[in-house]
Design an enzyme around this catalytic site. Structure first.
Site, PDB file in Angstrom:
ATOM      1  N   HIS A 186     -22.734  30.695  42.657  1.00  9.43           N
ATOM      2  CA  HIS A 186     -21.861  31.651  41.977  1.00  9.43           C
ATOM      3  C   HIS A 186     -21.043  30.975  40.880  1.00  9.43           C
ATOM      4  O   HIS A 186     -20.881  31.506  39.785  1.00  9.43           O
ATOM      5  CB  HIS A 186     -20.915  32.298  42.994  1.00  9.43           C
ATOM      6  CG  HIS A 186     -21.530  33.447  43.717  1.00  9.43           C
ATOM      7  ND1 HIS A 186     -21.115  33.859  44.962  1.00  9.43           N
ATOM      8  CD2 HIS A 186     -22.548  34.278  43.383  1.00  9.43           C
ATOM      9  CE1 HIS A 186     -21.838  34.901  45.346  1.00  9.43           C
ATOM     10  NE2 HIS A 186     -22.703  35.165  44.407  1.00  9.43           N
ATOM     11  N   CYS A 486     -36.903  35.654  33.660  1.00 13.15           N
ATOM     12  CA  CYS A 486     -35.531  36.152  33.779  1.00 13.15           C
ATOM     13  C   CYS A 486     -34.689  35.266  34.692  1.00 13.15           C
ATOM     14  O   CYS A 486     -33.560  35.594  35.008  1.00 13.15           O
ATOM     15  CB  CYS A 486     -35.515  37.595  34.297  1.00 13.15           C
ATOM     16  SG  CYS A 486     -36.155  37.791  35.975  1.00 13.15           S
TER      17      CYS A 486
END
Length: 556
Positions: A186, A486
């Site tokens: 994160h 991606c």
């Protein structure tokens, strides 16, 4: 004397400044018994602290916006987890204080999660942060956090919790280095969103003395300790050249000889759209829809709520391409209404498309909502399924799209090695492929994408990973179809050139990386990119692959 350390660069840019360490404190409360007459009071204290921390995390998320908001809202959900709170209550009933009960309940959960593979190994830092915030509030002590400083500095930490990363002030925090974490953690994702140079997985970073002058290169993963004036000037020159190239670069992505490589944005919801538009994204290559489903893990959002959210993103890219990934639940994104409980290894279990095929009504509602959201809009909608393993999976997804009346291209994500090996078979059922390089590396190397100890195997420059990408791109070319990337690999400008040389037809990344990739691609011809790709694949290690590609592109 100048020395060089190397970690994993996760956010582009150069930062030169003095070291400041993340504040730490001992937050383990003493173990003592309380009488039964105080149980109810302590349970009330625990609940109040939990609610206050959850509210603070939500407020931080609202301030940060974008991907950070989704991450911090997920942390708030951890704080309010009913099973954890039930455990806290049980511990208080047998005599623990509120703070000790919270500490022990979270620590027990932490041990379970740390040993449960990807499902929690990558979220232990998030869990620790929530625990520390609750315990600090109960103890009435300051929360460890970003140091106070009037002068800009380079932040060093064991790890950075999302709540700290999301609200870093780039005017003060020139860059950061952590001992733990991985390229897809994160904090790494949020660092890229903030545009703060960052390096993770650098053992020994905590041993750097406070006030030491360092230079951080977030592109190469190098940190120069006590850099000479010459080295500082060299790095600053390179940063200035990069900035000038970024300013001069605009328009669609392409090589110097005009080979088009559309540069798309990864978005986690409507809040990420303005940054993508400002960066000149030619569309969206990965629209993560999980943000809608994390608000309430007990039930799926209504069709109406989904339509509203999807349309906001679709409207932002008239005549552009928007690739939507249907719900990717399971593993590190469990949902009560969808995810099986107590899987021994959720990363290898019922996740992604597998979960949706087990709950066809959830998939049908989402596909119907997407169809309605796109009605009347001049947008090129494409919808793809996560975790496709073979042609059977691809056919099941394509059939579901047709049954929902979806007027869009249907695609499959290549995240499992079997999908890369059998890409041509899968393309008999769908119209495009999209490579999720984070998971593809994880499964190819049996290396948890969130564990710093195996970060070298998560390096997207690994030649074996490049081989799998090449297989997919070649299959798509043979079938006359497209194959994009991606995953985080697309955000590395040098690697973007190699991916182009491998035959990848579009690149999608965080908005902050688009200008870097656009400027770098524009410097080289397609033939140079192809030679760089061949050189990288011929190497035996990730580091050698990067050096080989760099040598080709620099004309060495």
């Amino acid at each position: 004397m100048e020395t060089t350390l190397r970690g994993v660069g996760v956010s582009h840019g150069v930062a030169i400044g003095e070291v400041r360490h993340m504040g730490t404190a001992v937050l383990e409360p003493p173990a003592k018994q309380i009488p039964a007459s105080e149980h109810e009071r302590e349970q009330g204290r625990a609940r109040q602290a939990v609610e206050a921390v959850a509210a603070d995390l939500m407020a931080r998320g609202n301030l940060a916006g974008g991907e950070a908001q989704a991450v911090l809202e997920a942390q708030a959900m951890i704080a309010q987890d009913p099973e954890l709170m039930a455990d806290v209550d049980r511990r208080i009933v047998v005599g623990s204080t509120a703070e000790r009960a919270v500490y022990d309940a979270f620590s027990h959960y932490r041990e379970l999660l740390a040993g449960a593979g990807e499902y929690m190994a990558g979220r232990v830092a998030d869990l620790d942060d929530v625990r520390n915030r609750i315990v600090a509030r109960l103890l009435g002590v300051p929360m460890p956090g970003v140091p106070d400083s009037d002068e800009p500095y380079v932040l060093i930490a064991r790890d950075l919790a999302p709540a700290d990363t999301a609200l870093l002030d780039p005017a003060l925090v020139l860059g950061f280095v952590t001992e733990e974490g991985g390229p897809t953690s994160h904090s790494a994702i949020l660092a890229r969103a903030l545009g703060v140079p960052a390096i993770v997985a650098l053992p020994g970073a905590g041993e750097l003395a406070e006030g030491t002058l360092v230079a951080v290169d977030g592109s190469t993963g190098e940190i120069f300790v006590d850099p000479s004036e010459e080295k500082q000037a060299e790095l600053e020159r390179a940063a200035a050249e990069r900035k000038a190239a970024l300013s001069a670069s605009s328009g669609p992505g392409a090589t110097s000889d005009g080979h088009k490589v559309p540069l798309l944005a990864n978005v986690g919801g409507p809040a990420d759209v303005p940054a993508a538009v400002e960066a000149g994204a030619e569309g969206v290559g990965l629209f993560r829809t999980e943000f809608l489903f994390l608000d309430d893990s007990a039930k799926a959002p209504s069709e109406e709520k989904q339509v509203e959210a999807y349309r906001k993103v679709l409207e932002a890219f008239p005549e552009g391409r928007v690739v939507v990934r249907v719900l990717d639940a399971g593993a590190d994104k469990p949902l009560d209404f969808l995810t099986p409980a107590d899987e021994p290894n959720p990363a290898l279990g019922v996740r992604g498309l597998r979960s949706l095929l087990d709950h066809p009504e959830v998939l049908r509602t989402q596909l119907t909502a997407l169809a309605k959201a796109a009605e009347g809009l001049p947008v090129y909608l494409e919808v793809m399924a996560p975790m496709v393993a073979d042609r059977t999976d691809a056919k099941a997804f394509a059939d579901a799209c047709r049954e929902a009346g979806l007027q869009a291209k249907f695609g499959a994500m290549v995240e499992i090695p079997s999908a890369a090996l059998r890409a041509r078979s899968i393309l008999q059922e769908v119209e495009f492929l999209s490579l999720g390089t984070n998971d593809l590396a994880q499964y190819a190397f049996a290396a948890d994408r969130q564990v710093g100890a195996v970060s070298r195997l998560q390096d997207p420059w690994q030649p074996a990973l490049l081989d799998l990408i090449s297989l997919s791109a070649e299959a798509a070319k043979a079938e006359g179809k497209s194959c994009g990337v991606c995953g985080e690999a697309a955000s590395d400008p040098l690697l973007a050139c190699v991916l182009t040389g491998l035959g990848v037809t579009s690149l999608s990344m965080g908005a902050a990386s688009i200008p870097y990739v656009r400027a770098t691609l524009a410097k080289y011809t397609l033939a140079q990119c192809e030679r760089a790709a061949s050189a990288a694949r011929a190497a035996d290690t990730a580091e050698d692959a990067r050096k080989a590609a760099q040598a080709v592109l620099s004309g060495e």
